[in-house]
Write a protein that holds these residues in place. Structure first.
Motif, PDB file in Angstrom:
ATOM      1  N   UNK A  90      -1.447 -24.207  -6.102  1.00  0.00           N
ATOM      2  CA  UNK A  90      -0.063 -24.152  -6.587  1.00  0.00           C
ATOM      3  C   UNK A  90       0.112 -23.099  -7.686  1.00  0.00           C
ATOM      4  N   UNK A  91      -0.988 -22.500  -8.115  1.00  0.00           N
ATOM      5  CA  UNK A  91      -0.920 -21.412  -9.095  1.00  0.00           C
ATOM      6  C   UNK A  91      -0.736 -20.082  -8.361  1.00  0.00           C
ATOM      7  N   UNK A  92       0.224 -19.256  -8.790  1.00  0.00           N
ATOM      8  CA  UNK A  92       0.460 -17.994  -8.079  1.00  0.00           C
ATOM      9  C   UNK A  92      -0.690 -16.996  -8.175  1.00  0.00           C
ATOM     10  N   UNK A  93      -1.579 -17.153  -9.139  1.00  0.00           N
ATOM     11  CA  UNK A  93      -2.691 -16.212  -9.286  1.00  0.00           C
ATOM     12  C   UNK A  93      -4.050 -16.883  -9.158  1.00  0.00           C
ATOM     13  N   UNK A  94      -4.092 -18.052  -8.530  1.00  0.00           N
ATOM     14  CA  UNK A  94      -5.345 -18.789  -8.441  1.00  0.00           C
ATOM     15  C   UNK A  94      -5.603 -19.272  -7.015  1.00  0.00           C
ATOM     16  N   UNK A  95      -6.723 -18.833  -6.455  1.00  0.00           N
ATOM     17  CA  UNK A  95      -7.185 -19.315  -5.159  1.00  0.00           C
ATOM     18  C   UNK A  95      -8.442 -20.149  -5.351  1.00  0.00           C
ATOM     19  N   UNK A  96      -8.828 -20.851  -4.291  1.00  0.00           N
ATOM     20  CA  UNK A  96     -10.026 -21.685  -4.364  1.00  0.00           C
ATOM     21  C   UNK A  96     -10.772 -21.646  -3.038  1.00  0.00           C
ATOM     22  N   UNK A  97     -12.098 -21.623  -3.117  1.00  0.00           N
ATOM     23  CA  UNK A  97     -12.938 -21.942  -1.968  1.00  0.00           C
ATOM     24  C   UNK A  97     -13.424 -23.362  -2.214  1.00  0.00           C
ATOM     25  N   UNK A  98     -12.913 -24.321  -1.459  1.00  0.00           N
ATOM     26  CA  UNK A  98     -13.171 -25.725  -1.768  1.00  0.00           C
ATOM     27  C   UNK A  98     -14.551 -26.190  -1.301  1.00  0.00           C
ATOM     28  N   UNK A  99     -14.821 -27.455  -1.563  1.00  0.00           N
ATOM     29  CA  UNK A  99     -16.114 -28.040  -1.234  1.00  0.00           C
ATOM     30  C   UNK A  99     -15.907 -29.396  -0.576  1.00  0.00           C
ATOM     31  N   UNK A 100     -16.986 -29.920  -0.045  1.00  0.00           N
ATOM     32  CA  UNK A 100     -17.030 -31.287   0.456  1.00  0.00           C
ATOM     33  C   UNK A 100     -18.486 -31.714   0.519  1.00  0.00           C
ATOM     34  N   UNK A 101     -18.721 -32.946   0.879  1.00  0.00           N
ATOM     35  CA  UNK A 101     -20.076 -33.489   0.848  1.00  0.00           C
ATOM     36  C   UNK A 101     -21.032 -32.720   1.755  1.00  0.00           C
ATOM     37  N   UNK A 102     -20.503 -32.144   2.824  1.00  0.00           N
ATOM     38  CA  UNK A 102     -21.350 -31.440   3.782  1.00  0.00           C
ATOM     39  C   UNK A 102     -22.057 -30.239   3.165  1.00  0.00           C
ATOM     40  N   UNK A 103     -21.596 -29.813   2.006  1.00  0.00           N
ATOM     41  CA  UNK A 103     -22.204 -28.666   1.350  1.00  0.00           C
ATOM     42  C   UNK A 103     -23.675 -28.913   1.000  1.00  0.00           C
ATOM     43  N   UNK A 104     -24.075 -30.172   0.939  1.00  0.00           N
ATOM     44  CA  UNK A 104     -25.479 -30.470   0.622  1.00  0.00           C
ATOM     45  C   UNK A 104     -26.425 -29.902   1.676  1.00  0.00           C
TER      46      UNK A 104
END
Length: 386
Positions: free
Chosen positions: A186-200
Motif C-alpha cells: 500500500x506504500x507507493x514507493x515500497x515493494x516486497x518479496x514475501x515469504x511463507x513456511x515453504x522457504x525452509x
C-alpha cells in the motif's frame, strides 16, 4: 481426531481469523485493498515533498496540483491534510523524489540475529517504511519462513503466498531472476518479496541442487545474484532474515552491504548476539566470500526506562564491548508496535483515529525515525558518494 487433522483445522482457523481482522480493518482481506489513511499537515507535506509551503499553495491555486481536501470543522472548513499518495504525486510534479546517484548501486541492508524477540522484523519493517515515506524506492525481501514482514503488509503465508511467490524458485535454480516474486504494497514507493513456511526448503535443497549442477551460482552467492537481477528499480533493499544459521544466513552475508544486528538491552540477549557472532564466524571460516565484506552494526533494542530495569547498565556494557559497531540511536520499548500489529498498521501508517493516544504515537515515531535516519546518513548515503 488425529494430530494431522487437528493441525489442519488450526491452520484453517488461523487463516480465517487473519482474514476477519483484515476485513474489519480494510473491508477486504486482499492485500491490494489496503490503503494508508494517515494524513500529513502542509508543513509535513512540504518537508516530505522537498518544497516550501508557499510552493504547494501556489501550485494548487494555479492548477499544477489538484485542490486540497477540506473537512468541515464546526462552522468553518479546514484542510484535511495530505495522503502519502498525494505527497508522492507532488514529488513527481516537482521532480524532488530522492534517488541514488545514477552511477551507484542500491544499498542492501539485512537485519539479522539468531533468536526471536529481538525486534528483528519490527526494525526491518519500520526502517523500510521510513525510507519509502521519504520517497526512496525501497524493497523488502522477507527471508524468514515465519513471514511476519509479509503479514505486516497484508500477505498471509499459505493463503496469499506459496513457495512459488518467494525467493525459493530462484534459490533452487528454477527461475533466472527475481522479478516474478515482487509484490506491491500500500506504500507507493515500497515493494516486497514475501515469504511463507515453504522457504525452509532452502536449507535442505540448495546444496543438493548445486551438487547436481542445477545452479548457475555458488550456493552462498545465490541471493546476491538474485538481487542484482532486479535492483536497478530500487535505491534501498532491506532483508528480513530468518533467526537461524544456515545457507540462508550465509547468503545474507554475501548479499548485504550492511548487516544490522538487533540486540535487546538484556543480559541473555547480549550473550545471544555474542554467540551469533561466534557461530557466524565459524560458518564463514570455510567459505570464500568472493570479496563481499559487509559492515556490521549493532542496534540496541528493547531499551526500558522503567524502574529497576537493567537496560542502562546493559547499554553501557554493549557499547564498551563493541564500541564503534554500536549505533548511537536505540529502540526503546513501546506498546504501540504490538498494538499496531493488532490494527495491521505500523506506526508510520496510522491515521489519527487509529492511534492509542497522540502522545504514545509521537513517542513511537520518535523511536523509529532517528534509527532509520542514522542508518541512512551514516551507512547508506556515504556509499552513494564513493
Amino acid at each position: 481426531m488425529s494430530l494431522k487433522n487437528t493441525l489442519e483445522q488450526c491452520i484453517k482457523r488461523g487463516q480465517v481469523m487473519t482474514m476477519q481482522i483484515a476485513k474489519a480493518q480494510f473491508g477486504d482481506s486482499d492485500p491490494t485493498s489496503r490503503t494508508i489513511t494517515r494524513r500529513f499537515g502542509i508543513k509535513e507535506a512540504a518537508e516530505l515533498a522537498g518544497v516550501s509551503e508557499p510552493t504547494i499553495r501556489a501550485s494548487e491555486e494555479s492548477g499544477q496540483l489538484p485542490p486540497p481536501d477540506f473537512i468541515q470543522a464546526g462552522s468553518v472548513q479546514r484542510r484535511e491534510g495530505y495522503t502519502i499518495y498525494q505527497i508522492d504525486h507532488m514529488r513527481d510534479i516537482f521532480g524532488t523524489a530522492p534517488k541514488r546517484p545514477v552511477n551507484s548501486d542500491p544499498v542492501v541492508i539485512s537485519v539479522s540475529v539468531n533468536k526471536g524477540g529481538a525486534y528483528k522484523t519490527s526494525s526491518a519493517v519500520h526502517i523500510a517504511q521510513s525510507y519509502a515515506l521519504q520517497g526512496f524506492r525501497t524493497l523488502i525481501i522477507d527471508m524468514d519462513p515465519q513471514a511476519t514482514a509479509s503479514l505486516y503488509h497484508g500477505y498471509v503465508p499459505e493463503l496469499h503466498i506459496t513457495g512459488e511467490n518467494t525467493v525459493l524458485p530462484f534459490m533452487i535454480g528454477e527461475k533466472n531472476d527475481l522479478s516474478y516474486a515482487i509484490k506491491t504494497t500500500c506504500w507507493p514507493k515500497l515493494d516486497i518479496i514475501p515469504s511463507c513456511l515453504e522457504l525452509h526448503r532452502i536449507e535442505s535443497e540448495v546444496y543438493a541442487q548445486y551438487d547436481d549442477n542445477k545452479l548457475a551460482y555458488e550456493p552462498h552467492l545465490l541471493l546476491r545474484a538474485g538481487i542484482e537481477t532486479i535492483w536497478k528499480d530500487y535505491d534501498i533493499i532491506i532483508i528480513d532474515s530468518a533467526p537461524t544459521l544456515g545457507v540462508g544466513t550465509v547468503n545474507l552475508v554475501c548479499a548485504s552491504d550492511v548487516i544490522i544486528v538487533p540486540t535487546p538491552a538484556e543480559l541473555y540477549d547480549y550473550v545471544s548476539s555474542y554467540q551469533f557472532f561466534t557461530m557466524l564466524n565459524d560458518v564463514l571460516s570455510n567459505i570464500d566470500l568472493g570479496g563481499f565484506e559487509p559492515d556490521v552494526k549493532v542496534l540496541v533494542t528493547k531499551y526500558s526506562n522503567s524502574m529497576g530495569s537493567q537496560s542502562e547498565w546493559m547499554l553501557d556494557q554493549i557499547r564498551a564491548s563493541w564500541n564503534e559497531m554500536v549505533l548511537k540511536e536505540i529502540v526503546r520499548t513501546t506498546d504501540e508496535v504490538g498494538k499496531g500489529q493488532i490494527r495491521m498498521r505500523t506506526i508510520f501508517e496510522q491515521a489519527a483515529d487509529q492511534r492509542s493516544t497522540s502522545s504514545a504515537w509521537r513517542n513511537a515515531i520518535s523511536i523509529w525515525e532517528p534509527v532509520a535516519n542514522e542508518i541512512l546518513n551514516k551507512l547508506i548515503t556515504p556509499r552513494w558518494s564513493n
